[in-house]
Design an enzyme around this catalytic site. Structure first.
Site, PDB file in Angstrom:
ATOM      1  NE  ARG A  62       2.199  -1.985   1.640  1.00  0.00           N
ATOM      2  CZ  ARG A  62       1.849  -2.109   0.359  1.00  0.00           C
ATOM      3  NH1 ARG A  62       0.858  -1.397  -0.123  1.00  0.00           N
ATOM      4  NH2 ARG A  62       2.484  -2.949  -0.431  1.00  0.00           N
TER       5      ARG A  62
ATOM      6  CG  HIS B 102      -2.752  -4.188   0.787  1.00  0.00           C
ATOM      7  ND1 HIS B 102      -3.228  -2.976   1.225  1.00  0.00           N
ATOM      8  CD2 HIS B 102      -3.839  -5.004   0.702  1.00  0.00           C
ATOM      9  CE1 HIS B 102      -4.542  -3.044   1.392  1.00  0.00           C
ATOM     10  NE2 HIS B 102      -4.938  -4.266   1.082  1.00  0.00           N
TER      11      HIS B 102
ATOM     12  CE1 TYR C   7       2.188  -5.196  -4.740  1.00  0.00           C
ATOM     13  CE2 TYR C   7       3.356  -3.244  -4.007  1.00  0.00           C
ATOM     14  CZ  TYR C   7       2.443  -4.258  -3.766  1.00  0.00           C
ATOM     15  OH  TYR C   7       1.830  -4.350  -2.561  1.00  0.00           O
TER      16      TYR C   7
END
Lengths: 326, 339
Positions: free
Chosen positions: B256, B260, B268
């Site tokens: 990814r 998100h 993070y």
């Protein structure tokens, strides 16, 4: 014309529909070889094979999800939740999937699934075989909620539910399954979803109810008949969408309304029916709206406490007399 | 951290009998997915859309698998990251932009559902919710319907590895395995459930390994940044399903490359971690592979990028000018409409 119980009426209707329409399937725990714990699908696997009467593992979320996907691929599934109490693991699939797909696809996809469940108390089933869960689903747009009170209606409504293009929650009161018999015609007929029915004509007051409440109300009506109290009993039959016209009509006719259900009183269907009458029919009312429901509790196993919590014909009769005298 | 990092970045798989035309189409769709996703993020920064969720790093997994399915007869159950599946099936940048802008003519939902939730009756892509893993159960339902009706079609469910933690997955993977239903569980493992890394979302050993052992069914882990490997694995799974050999779980390990969604700050992960992932970026991998094989040239590739960029620009202008959703239609389609 043969006399049938509610259980037999539903069984025979499903069987006939499966014979008529090869896309109708039943699925759930024990529905196949055993024929269901209440025998509603008895003999269907023997007649239609293991996939059209499909025994699943104990996986309510999975049963609901598979029924929904099967509906997208052209089947008309009847998914049995063995007890209404155990339909809650499927709540996400029913509320977030079945109920929404038509809306979220702008009308392109539909979900013609019937979610059937035995529900209700009075059989010493304890906390987890006694619940009334209908109000949970009445709050969700996109779901129809149906509860038949008689064998004739049970047949006509289950057939209407199977043929409905949208998801239908179909609740069968387990204490009523084999307690009430009546003549049920052979052959094909449906009872429209969304239409209430006056089960008894009256002039003094109206009891608005559904399911086993219809029988309590009819019993109370017979008890007070000789006292000059003439009770009308309106059987809602469909809880969502409500037949608001029929509710307004009976309210206008008698001016006194008692709303009755076995489900807990607080936030139960009676609250919605009562609010509708208060908002729209105030001029018709000659007395405050009365609600009777269970005493906002879980359902205990022992007879003494279960009896204390759920309504019964005696409680209904007393309330009817009091309202008639208002 | 992830099995992708442990896998050396090797040459892509043997394309077998894939034609040059098919290889070019795969690449073009991947580039379209990439450039369109980048435009979505700009629209988000410009405040022109409320929500963006994209597939950067997943393009090979999505394009390769969707191309292996039989369009119009197989059922595809997508999820919110499936924009490159949608492009592969035939949706256009204009269609996806209408969705992102919530316009009346959004072909998925009329602007009702969050962007990037594909839906098509013609291509048998039932609209998905935003709930995670529910669509896996639906794919099993379609496969069950194929069994009941005796028809030869296959269902594929798309999800991330995060979905494999849910009950919907476990309950229905088991049923698919018991009855050998014709379904493919395509898991795009990008090693993050939003912020939670794989080591805290899955027991050790990866999805395929666990499922193969736990549910007695065929499960494989592949390099999900190799579009050809993905295509080959999905075709094989589809053929197995049609032969009555039951479901296959494909764990396509991918990356990814971005946050998100537009509601996630991605803090993070460090820049170093994100840079490391670029080594596995499926788009340049495919580009280099095709140039080495002489299927593309530097010039033809630059021309492709120019064409797609222009198409997106022109589509955006049209989509922005397209009519807004109508408030008076807000309560339509709660139930079936008469006639």
């Amino acid at each position: 014309m043969p006399e049938k119980t509610i259980a037999d009426a539903i069984h025979d209707a499903i069987r006939d529909e499966m014979a008529r329409d090869p896309t109708v399937v039943v699925m759930g725990e024990d529905v196949g070889y055993k024929g269901g714990v209440f025998k509603i699908t008895d003999g269907l696997q023997q007649e239609f094979g293991m996939y059209r009467a499909f025994d699943t593992p104990i996986a309510e979320c999975g049963i609901a999800g598979i029924a929904i996907g099967a509906a997208f691929s052209g089947l008309k599934p009847i998914a049995e939740m063995q007890f209404a109490d155990y339909s809650l693991p499927a709540y996400d699939q029913i509320v977030n999937e079945a109920a929404c797909i038509r809306y979220r696809s702008n009308g392109d996809w539909g979900c013609p699934v019937v979610f059937r469940s035995p529900f209700g108390a009075g059989v010493h089933g304890g906390l987890y075989h006694s619940q009334s869960v209908e109000a949970l689903f009445c709050h969700t747009p996109g779901l129809k909620v149906v509860i038949p009170a008689t064998a004739y209606d049970a047949k006509g409504l289950i057939l209407a539910a199977i043929r409905d293009p949208d998801p239908v929650m179909f609740y069968e009161h387990k204490k009523s399954y084999r307690r009430y018999k009546e003549e049920v015609p052979d052959g094909d007929y449906t009872v429209p979803i969304g239409k209430a029915k006056v089960q008894r004509e009256g002039t003094t007051l109206s009891v608005i109810t559904y399911g086993v409440g219809v029988h309590w109300a009819l019993e109370a009506a017979r008890t007070v008949e000789g006292e000059g109290i003439n009770v009308e009993v309106l059987d809602l039959r469909t809880l969502h969408p409500l037949d608001l016209e029929a509710i307004a009509e009976t309210t206008a006719k008698t001016g006194k309304v008692l709303i009755l259900h076995e489900d807990n009183k607080t936030m139960g269907l009676g609250a919605e029916v009562g609010a509708f009458i208060a908002e729209n029919c105030l001029d018709s009312l000659d007395a405050p709206i009365v609600r009777i429901g269970a005493l906002d509790s879980h359902i205990p196993y022992n007879n003494e406490q279960e009896t204390a919590i759920i309504p019964n014909p005696v409680v209904v009769t007393e309330a009817v007399r009091k309202l008639a005298a208002y | 951290m992830s099995s992708v990092v442990e896998t050396p970045v090797a040459a892509l798989a043997d394309p077998g009998d894939l034609s040059e035309e098919q290889l070019r189409r795969m690449y073009r769709t991947m580039v379209t997915g990439r450039l369109l996703a980048e435009r979505f993020w700009i629209l988000s920064r410009q405040g022109k859309t409320h929500f963006v969720i994209t597939s950067q790093g997943h393009e090979a997994a999505q394009v390769g698998s969707a191309m292996a399915m039989n369009k119009g007869s197989d059922y595809l159950y997508t999820y919110y990251r499936s924009m490159s599946v949608a492009l592969t099936m035939g949706f256009t940048p204009y269609d996806l932009l209408l969705s992102v802008l919530g316009k009346r003519d959004d072909p998925y939902s009329g602007g009702r559902q969050l962007p990037n939730h594909p839906s098509s009756v013609a291509w048998k892509m039932p609209s998905g919710s935003s709930s995670v893993a529910t669509q896996i159960a639906h794919a099993v339902g379609s496969a069950y319907a194929a069994r009941v009706k005796g028809e030869d079609f296959v269902a594929i469910s798309y999800s991330g590895e995060g979905a494999t933690a849910k009950g919907d997955f476990h309950e229905t993977v088991a049923i698919a395995s018991i009855h050998k239903l014709p379904v493919i569980f395509f898991i795009e493992n990008n090693h993050y459930a939003i912020s939670v890394p794989e080591q805290y979302e899955l027991p050790e050993g990866g999805v395929a390994n666990r499922v193969a052992k736990g549910y007695a069914m065929h499960a494989i882990a592949i390099d999900g940044t190799d579009v050809i490997a993905v295509y080959n694995a999905t075709r094989e799974a589809r053929e197995r399903a049609l032969r009555g050999e039951g479901p296959t779980l494909i764990e396509a390990n991918c990356v990814r490359l971005v946050a998100h969604s537009s509601d996630d700050n991605d803090r993070y992960r460090t820049d170093e971690m994100r840079n490391e992932l670029k080594r596995y970026d499926p788009v340049p991998r495919m580009r280099n592979f095709l140039i080495e094989r002489g299927v593309l040239t530097e010039e033809s590739d630059a021309e492709t990028v120019r064409e797609i960029t222009a198409e997106i620009r022109e589509s955006l202008d049209r989509a922005e000018a397209a009519p807004a959703a109508e408030p008076e239609a807000a309560r339509r389609h709660i139930f079936a409409e008469e006639g």
